[in-house]
Design an enzyme around this catalytic site. Structure first.
Site, PDB file in Angstrom:
ATOM      1  N   ILE A  65       0.821  -1.213   0.000  1.00  0.00           N
ATOM      2  CA  ILE A  65       0.000   0.000   0.000  1.00  0.00           C
ATOM      3  C   ILE A  65       0.854   1.261   0.000  1.00  0.00           C
ATOM      4  O   ILE A  65       0.434   2.309  -0.475  1.00  0.00           O
ATOM      5  CB  ILE A  65      -0.968  -0.010   1.209  1.00  0.00           C
ATOM      6  CG1 ILE A  65      -2.067   1.026   1.042  1.00  0.00           C
ATOM      7  CG2 ILE A  65      -0.220   0.177   2.525  1.00  0.00           C
ATOM      8  CD1 ILE A  65      -3.175   0.897   2.060  1.00  0.00           C
ATOM      9  N   VAL A 105       0.285  -2.750   9.310  1.00  0.00           N
ATOM     10  CA  VAL A 105       0.111  -1.788   8.229  1.00  0.00           C
ATOM     11  C   VAL A 105       0.409  -0.369   8.719  1.00  0.00           C
ATOM     12  O   VAL A 105       1.063   0.411   8.030  1.00  0.00           O
ATOM     13  CB  VAL A 105      -1.316  -1.867   7.638  1.00  0.00           C
ATOM     14  CG1 VAL A 105      -1.560  -0.772   6.626  1.00  0.00           C
ATOM     15  CG2 VAL A 105      -1.546  -3.234   7.010  1.00  0.00           C
ATOM     16  N   ASP A 106      -0.053  -0.015   9.911  1.00  0.00           N
ATOM     17  CA  ASP A 106       0.188   1.325  10.443  1.00  0.00           C
ATOM     18  C   ASP A 106       1.687   1.613  10.546  1.00  0.00           C
ATOM     19  O   ASP A 106       2.160   2.676  10.147  1.00  0.00           O
ATOM     20  CB  ASP A 106      -0.479   1.472  11.805  1.00  0.00           C
ATOM     21  CG  ASP A 106      -0.441   2.891  12.338  1.00  0.00           C
ATOM     22  OD1 ASP A 106      -0.548   3.831  11.528  1.00  0.00           O
ATOM     23  OD2 ASP A 106      -0.317   3.065  13.559  1.00  0.00           O
TER      24      ASP A 106
END
Length: 76
Positions: free
Chosen positions: A10, A32-33
């Site tokens: 991403i 992901v963060d």
């Protein structure tokens, strides 16, 4: 409305925005963060620190959305 499903990293996508489910600290972490924060660099961390400093209890509210810049990410 067009919806496109993409698999991959991403943090490398040239998109309008990335929506991230972060913890209430808003300062990166794991998963992901953490990957978003690492790729975005210090500008995102500084922006989040400043934002959190102005919030009650210096924490984000669960379920609330917070808008930041993209730092070094290739998105708008």
């Amino acid at each position: 409305m067009n919806i496109e499903i993409i698999t991959g990293d991403i943090t490398t996508l040239q998109v309008d925005a990335i929506v991230n489910a972060a913890n209430c600290g808003l300062l990166g972490g794991g998963g992901v963060d953490g990957a978003i924060h690492r790729a975005a660099g210090g500008a995102l961390l500084a922006e989040c620190r400043a934002m959190v400093a102005g919030l009650p209890d210096h924490r984000g509210e669960t379920g609330q959305a917070y808008l930041t810049g993209a730092g070094n990410l290739p998105c708008k």
